[in-house]
Structures are given as C-alpha cells and as structure tokens.
Design an enzyme around this catalytic site. Structure first.
Site, PDB file in Angstrom:
ATOM      1  N   LYS A 177       6.907  17.034 -28.238  1.00 28.88           N
ATOM      2  CA  LYS A 177       8.127  16.417 -27.310  1.00 28.88           C
ATOM      3  C   LYS A 177       7.735  14.855 -27.240  1.00 28.88           C
ATOM      4  O   LYS A 177       7.035  14.420 -26.634  1.00 28.88           O
ATOM      5  CB  LYS A 177       7.671  17.207 -25.944  1.00 28.88           C
ATOM      6  CG  LYS A 177       9.084  17.441 -25.054  1.00 28.88           C
ATOM      7  CD  LYS A 177       9.932  16.086 -24.801  1.00 28.88           C
ATOM      8  CE  LYS A 177       9.350  15.317 -23.611  1.00 28.88           C
ATOM      9  NZ  LYS A 177       9.914  14.205 -23.372  1.00 28.88           N
ATOM     10  N   GLU A 252      -4.518  10.642 -23.183  1.00 31.10           N
ATOM     11  CA  GLU A 252      -4.580   9.153 -23.425  1.00 31.10           C
ATOM     12  C   GLU A 252      -3.579   8.437 -22.355  1.00 31.10           C
ATOM     13  O   GLU A 252      -2.339   8.398 -22.449  1.00 31.10           O
ATOM     14  CB  GLU A 252      -3.994   8.583 -24.787  1.00 31.10           C
ATOM     15  CG  GLU A 252      -4.713   9.374 -25.796  1.00 31.10           C
ATOM     16  CD  GLU A 252      -6.286   8.481 -26.082  1.00 31.10           C
ATOM     17  OE1 GLU A 252      -6.533   7.710 -25.687  1.00 31.10           O
ATOM     18  OE2 GLU A 252      -6.931   9.417 -26.605  1.00 31.10           O
ATOM     19  N   CYS A 286      -0.700   0.374 -24.011  1.00 28.35           N
ATOM     20  CA  CYS A 286      -1.523   0.992 -23.135  1.00 28.35           C
ATOM     21  C   CYS A 286      -2.984   0.147 -22.831  1.00 28.35           C
ATOM     22  O   CYS A 286      -3.480  -0.140 -21.674  1.00 28.35           O
ATOM     23  CB  CYS A 286      -2.101   2.355 -23.491  1.00 28.35           C
ATOM     24  SG  CYS A 286      -2.679   2.265 -25.340  1.00 28.35           S
ATOM     25  N   GLU A 385      -0.985  -1.348 -13.546  1.00 19.98           N
ATOM     26  CA  GLU A 385      -0.425  -1.354 -14.840  1.00 19.98           C
ATOM     27  C   GLU A 385       0.806  -1.833 -14.719  1.00 19.98           C
ATOM     28  O   GLU A 385       1.633  -1.040 -14.044  1.00 19.98           O
ATOM     29  CB  GLU A 385      -0.620  -0.095 -15.796  1.00 19.98           C
ATOM     30  CG  GLU A 385       0.020  -0.314 -16.928  1.00 19.98           C
ATOM     31  CD  GLU A 385      -0.255   1.223 -17.892  1.00 19.98           C
ATOM     32  OE1 GLU A 385       0.369   2.016 -17.395  1.00 19.98           O
ATOM     33  OE2 GLU A 385      -0.635   0.930 -18.859  1.00 19.98           O
TER      34      GLU A 385
HETATM   35  P1  NAD Z   1       5.413   8.757 -19.086  1.00 18.01           P
HETATM   36  O1  NAD Z   1       4.135   9.438 -18.451  1.00 18.01           O
HETATM   37  O2  NAD Z   1       6.656   8.546 -18.159  1.00 18.01           O
HETATM   38  O3  NAD Z   1       5.879   9.783 -20.163  1.00 18.01           O
HETATM   39  C1  NAD Z   1       5.249  10.154 -21.135  1.00 18.01           C
HETATM   40  C2  NAD Z   1       5.686  11.568 -21.684  1.00 18.01           C
HETATM   41  O4  NAD Z   1       5.605  12.835 -20.932  1.00 18.01           O
HETATM   42  C3  NAD Z   1       7.303  11.612 -22.104  1.00 18.01           C
HETATM   43  O5  NAD Z   1       7.637  12.509 -23.357  1.00 18.01           O
HETATM   44  C4  NAD Z   1       7.788  12.220 -21.032  1.00 18.01           C
HETATM   45  O6  NAD Z   1       9.119  12.861 -21.183  1.00 18.01           O
HETATM   46  C5  NAD Z   1       6.859  13.389 -20.604  1.00 18.01           C
HETATM   47  N1  NAD Z   1       6.869  14.044 -19.280  1.00 18.01           N
HETATM   48  C6  NAD Z   1       7.295  13.316 -18.390  1.00 18.01           C
HETATM   49  N2  NAD Z   1       7.029  14.009 -17.008  1.00 18.01           N
HETATM   50  C7  NAD Z   1       6.414  15.280 -17.333  1.00 18.01           C
HETATM   51  C8  NAD Z   1       6.007  16.341 -17.137  1.00 18.01           C
HETATM   52  N3  NAD Z   1       5.922  16.983 -15.750  1.00 18.01           N
HETATM   53  N4  NAD Z   1       5.259  17.458 -17.808  1.00 18.01           N
HETATM   54  C9  NAD Z   1       5.277  17.068 -19.294  1.00 18.01           C
HETATM   55  N5  NAD Z   1       5.637  16.121 -19.683  1.00 18.01           N
HETATM   56  C10 NAD Z   1       6.400  15.106 -18.708  1.00 18.01           C
HETATM   57  O7  NAD Z   1       4.851   7.630 -19.853  1.00 18.01           O
HETATM   58  P2  NAD Z   1       5.667   6.477 -20.477  1.00 18.01           P
HETATM   59  O8  NAD Z   1       6.311   5.677 -19.661  1.00 18.01           O
HETATM   60  O9  NAD Z   1       6.330   7.291 -21.760  1.00 18.01           O
HETATM   61  O10 NAD Z   1       4.721   5.760 -21.459  1.00 18.01           O
HETATM   62  C11 NAD Z   1       3.849   4.718 -21.038  1.00 18.01           C
HETATM   63  C12 NAD Z   1       2.625   4.999 -20.488  1.00 18.01           C
HETATM   64  O11 NAD Z   1       1.802   5.617 -21.665  1.00 18.01           O
HETATM   65  C13 NAD Z   1       1.770   3.796 -19.755  1.00 18.01           C
HETATM   66  O12 NAD Z   1       1.000   4.107 -18.744  1.00 18.01           O
HETATM   67  C14 NAD Z   1       0.741   3.453 -21.090  1.00 18.01           C
HETATM   68  O13 NAD Z   1      -0.452   2.892 -20.526  1.00 18.01           O
HETATM   69  C15 NAD Z   1       0.498   4.979 -21.607  1.00 18.01           C
HETATM   70  N6  NAD Z   1       0.131   4.940 -22.940  1.00 18.01           N
HETATM   71  C16 NAD Z   1      -1.186   5.119 -23.283  1.00 18.01           C
HETATM   72  C17 NAD Z   1      -1.818   5.071 -24.620  1.00 18.01           C
HETATM   73  C18 NAD Z   1      -3.311   5.669 -24.853  1.00 18.01           C
HETATM   74  O14 NAD Z   1      -3.727   5.611 -26.094  1.00 18.01           O
HETATM   75  N7  NAD Z   1      -4.062   5.633 -23.955  1.00 18.01           N
HETATM   76  C19 NAD Z   1      -0.840   4.916 -25.567  1.00 18.01           C
HETATM   77  C20 NAD Z   1       0.496   4.664 -25.140  1.00 18.01           C
HETATM   78  C21 NAD Z   1       0.992   4.719 -24.011  1.00 18.01           C
END
Ligand code: NAD
Length: 491
Positions: A177, A252, A286, A385
């Site tokens: 997803k 992550e 991230c 962040e």
């Molecule tokens: P997000 O948590 O809003 O969404 C991530 C994913 O989760 C999306 O596909 C979203 O649709 C899905 N999602 C949302 N609610 C959900 C639920 N209740 N159950 C299951 N899935 C759900 O994050 P984002 O805004 O897409 O990404 C930014 C974040 O990702 C930042 O905090 C960043 O630091 C982190 N990030 C971490 C890494 C790493 O390797 N540590 C890499 C990239 C991004």
C-alpha cells in the site's frame, strides 16, 4: 498511467469504485486519478498473497530462480528510468536529477537482493555445535509469509523497493500500500512485475487512503508481517494493530537528526553537507539534518555562509533544468511547515533565512530554504520533526555539551559529526544514540549497509543483509542421534 489495483496478477477496479485525485505539487493541477481501495479490496489482495504463499511456486523456488525475476525487474526499471523519474517528479515534486538517482537506487536494490537470494542457495543451512554430543543441530532460514508493506510519499518507489526487493528475494508474498500522495510509480512497478512474468499473487498493489486501505492490511489475520515506513503516529497504530495477532512488525519512522560541526572543520564543506542534509528532497527526508550544532567559536562564520548559500538555491518545478529545490508534496504539508515556522517565531526563534513562499512563484507548494536560530532547547521546532526545508541551528560549548544536546531527543534515526580530528569524530559517532551515523558528511545511503533507528525512530533494520533477515524466519532442526535410550521415564 494505471487506474486500477493490481491483485492476483490482474488489474481490477476497486469494488466500491472510488478514486483519489493526483495533484502535481509544482502546478497544483490534478493530472490523474488513482483507485481508492477499501477493506474488501484489501481482503482479496491478502487472500491472493496467502494462496501464492501457501500453495504457489514462489516460496518453493530456489533463491537463484527468484533472483532471475528480481534482476529482470531491475533491468526494466533501468529501461524505463526516464519515464519513471519524470512520473515521480510530477507526483512528488522532487527535482528530476534526484528522481533519476532514486531510480538507479531502486534498480540497484533489486539487484542487491537478487544477489543475497543466490547466496542463500550456497548456504542453505548452518550447523550449530551443541554442548551435548548426542544431538545434532542445524538452522535453516525460511520465508516469513505474507507481508503487508505500507510506504510513505517522500521516496515513493525507493521506499517500496527497500521492502519489496528483500521480501521477494526471501520468498515472501506481498500486499503493498503506497502513500495516497504518491502512488504512480508504485503502480508502474505492478506493470513491470507483470511484464517479467512474476507469478500471480506474489505482488499485489492496493492504492488508497491509510484509513481505508492501510489499516485493513494491519488488521488482517492472514498477514504475517507488517513492514511500515512513515510517521511515528501512524507507526504506533500499526504496532498496536499488529499486536492483535502478534504479527512480526518492523517500523522505519521519523527523526530529528543532529549534525555536530566542530570548529576545526572545513567551513565550506560543512556548509555544503548541511545543505545536502536539509534541502535535498525539500527536507522531506526521515534522516534529514534538521538540527545543526556548531561549536561556539565557529558559529557566526558557519551560519553566515549557510545563510548566504541557502539563498542561492534555485527553486522551481522539478522538471525544469537547474532546479535544486522543488515544491512540498501537498497543500497540507506545505501549510504544516509554514505553521511550524510561525510556531518557531512565537517561541522566540529568529528566521535567519527563508520562512515563506518564494517571490515569483504564485502556484505550487513552494517554501524557501529556511534557517531558524535562537530557539531554546525546549522549543517545539528544536524537538519535533518538521519534515520540510527547515533547519534549526544552535551553538555548543564543548564535546560533552554537543553529545548531550544531540542525544536529547525522542528520536534516534541518524546523526552526523564533522571534525578534522578523526579520533574525536569517531568518539562522538559512538556516543550518538542513533542507528545511522555519518562522519564528515550527511545522508549518503548505501544498499549494503543497515538502515533504521533507535528510540522512537523505529524497530528493526532495512537494507543490507539486515533487510533480508527482516523477511526470514529462523528455524532450528535438532536431531537425537545417539543409540542410547533417553532414560527419563523408562530406565
Ligand atoms: P504517514 O505515517 O502519514 O503515512 C505513511 C503510510 O501509512 C501511508 O501509506 C499512509 O496512507 C499509511 N497510513 C496512514 N494511516 C494508516 C493506518 N491507520 N494504518 C495503516 N496505514 C496507514 O507518513 P508520511 O507522511 O507518508 O511519511 C512521512 C513520515 O515518514 C515522516 O515522519 C518520515 O520521517 C517517515 N519516513 C521514515 C523513513 C525511515 O526510513 N525511517 C523513510 C521515509 C519516511
């Protein structure tokens, strides 16, 4: 561009027929629609992945056989690199050279895990010497099962590759997803999977909102493992959902990564690495260098050069030649970042550079490269962040002060240190409570090395052999090879 979900090797319309608009963040124009999956679509995808795992050929192939598919995927990504990179720019906004770099890394990731799958054929089991000679023991690694992979929008196809490549190499099947904000290249991966003849059900792609398409994956009883990249808030929900069936969960998550610059550093190099750390991908990284700590005696010089250089960064549409900073992914994120900068001001921070929409760009979600100074150590902008092109800069007194400030965070994803004194840099590197530490640079990422965070930045590691282990179960097979009876009940 795809308008359907990829389930069990077929392109199908979502059962409820919903779609979500795809907005180009540089122009704010809607240029496509993606399918919006619901729990029933997810159920079909999970059942397909379950069948492919329980009854299909994929987990039963040799590593070498699976590697051929992974290498074919890598080749196709290279063949379509220009198309995929352009699509990524329109969907996500990042400058084209960054998207091109991402596509090389995607292909490299599939090749790397093909190599590990082949290697596994050469080492199918490990003998374990036991303290009791009557027993012989070996350990075998087996594919973990059905993986629910949920990814963010900042490196859309690359974050997918970090999960899908090792999962497939290990022999798992996947329900994927991607983020609703950037799903287009992930759907193209479905096209590539089909073109390479990947067996039906091995990779399934469901696009849609987190609550509608993500959550049902996390709650589905037939999913064995959840591999999630995204925010801490969502990661927490994923972990809670996974607890219901005691799923294997790897996370992550976010960060607020420090970069400690000692006064003996080459100032020009320090400024360039700080900029690469926070303005690359508009700071939507991230591991972004979002907290910079500069030794007091060099503070004014480094800050002055940082302000000067950050003002020269060319901002614009990621498809325009020479653009180094594109738009923020969405209106929502754009407004959140501006609100964070405002909050910083209210907390007493000085906006040393940027802080607003650039002149001359009336459309698109653009924000100038922003430098905040003078905030307290308890300030929200120093601790949380922001996930945008916003760096907070503070001076430090000495090494102990720098380490204390750097580690004073609920996050522990990455950290960096710069000094000409390599022994000191090594000492500080070891003192950081973070999973990824850079010395005299910030951000370069390699498929071979482990990636992941301490504290609230996550659980588990991706990339390298650690990323492969993520998708393997470990089984001991112990035999009793003595002719003597056991002799406990029957003497
Ligand atoms: P997000 O948590 O809003 O969404 C991530 C994913 O989760 C999306 O596909 C979203 O649709 C899905 N999602 C949302 N609610 C959900 C639920 N209740 N159950 C299951 N899935 C759900 O994050 P984002 O805004 O897409 O990404 C930014 C974040 O990702 C930042 O905090 C960043 O630091 C982190 N990030 C971490 C890494 C790493 O390797 N540590 C890499 C990239 C991004």
């Amino acid at each position: 561009m795809q308008t359907r979900l990829f389930i069990d090797g077929e392109w199908v319309a979502p059962l409820l027929g919903g779609t979500l608009p795809v907005v180009d963040p540089a122009t704010e124009a809607v240029f496509h629609h993606i399918p919006a999956a619901s729990a029933d679509d997810v159920d079909l995808a999970v059942r397909a992945a379950r069948r492919a795992f329980d009854e299909g050929t994929w987990p039963r192939m040799t590593g070498g056989q699976r590697a051929r598919f992974l290498r074919a995927i890598a080749d196709k990504v290279r063949e379509k690199k220009d198309f995929l990179a352009r699509l990524e720019v329109r969907d996500n906004g990042k400058p084209f050279p960054e998207a091109s770099w991402d596509m090389d890394d995607v292909a490299g990731c599939f090749d790397f895990y093909a190599g590990l799958a082949e290697e596994q054929d050469n080492n199918p089991e490990e003998a374990i010497p036991l303290g009791d000679a009557r027993f012989d023991c070996k350990v075998v690694k087996e594919p973990l099962g059905v993986v629910g992979a949920i990814t963010p929008w900042n490196y859309p196809l690359l974050m997918v590759a970090w999960k899908v490549a090792p999962a497939l190499a290990a022999g798992c099947t996947v329900v994927l997803k991607p983020s609703e904000l950037a799903s287009l290249t992930t759907l193209e991966l479905g096209v590539i999977a089909e073109e390479t003849g990947l067996p039906a059900g091995v990779l399934n792609i469901v696009t849609g909102l987190g609550s509608d398409a993500g959550q049902p994956i996390t709650e589905h009883p037939l999913v064995d493992k959840l591999a999630f990249t995204g925010s801490v808030a969502t990661g927490r929900k994923v972990m809670i959902a996974g607890a219901q069936d005691i799923k294997n969960v790897s996370l992550e998550l976010g960060g607020k990564s420090p970069f400690v610059v000692f006064a003996d550093s080459d100032i020009e190099k320090a400024v360039e690495w700080i900029m690469f750390g926070i303005f690359w991908n508009q700071g939507q990284v991230c591991s972004a260098t979002s907290r910079v700590l500069i030794e007091e005696s060099a503070y004014d010089r480094v800050l002055a050069r940082l302000v000067e250089e950050s003002r020269k960064i060319r901002i614009g549409n990621g498809l325009d030649e020479g653009t180094l900073l594109g738009p923020i992914i969405s209106r929502g994120q754009h407004d959140k970042i501006l609100a964070a900068i405002e909050r910083g001001r209210e907390e007493g921070a000085t906006v040393a550079a940027g802080g607003r929409r650039p002149d001359g760009l009336s459309h698109g979600y653009f924000i100038e490269p922003t430098i905040l100074t003078g905030m307290g150590e308890d300030a929200w902008v120093w601790k949380e962040e922001i996930f945008g092109p916003v760096v907070c800069v503070k001076p430090f007194r000495d090494e102990a002060d720098a380490i204390r400030m750097a580690n004073d965070s609920k996050y522990g994803l990455a950290a960096a240190v710069m000094s000409k004194d390599r022994a000191r840099a090594e000492r500080v590197a070891r003192a950081f409570r973070a999973g990824i530490v850079w010395i005299n640079c910030s951000q370069p990422t390699f498929t071979d090395a482990p990636w992941g965070g301490y504290k609230q930045s996550g659980v588990g590691r991706e990339l390298g052999r650690w990323g492969f282990e993520n998708y393997l179960e470990t089984k001991q097979i112990t035999g009793f090879s003595s002719d003597e009876p056991w002799g406990w009940y029957i003497k």
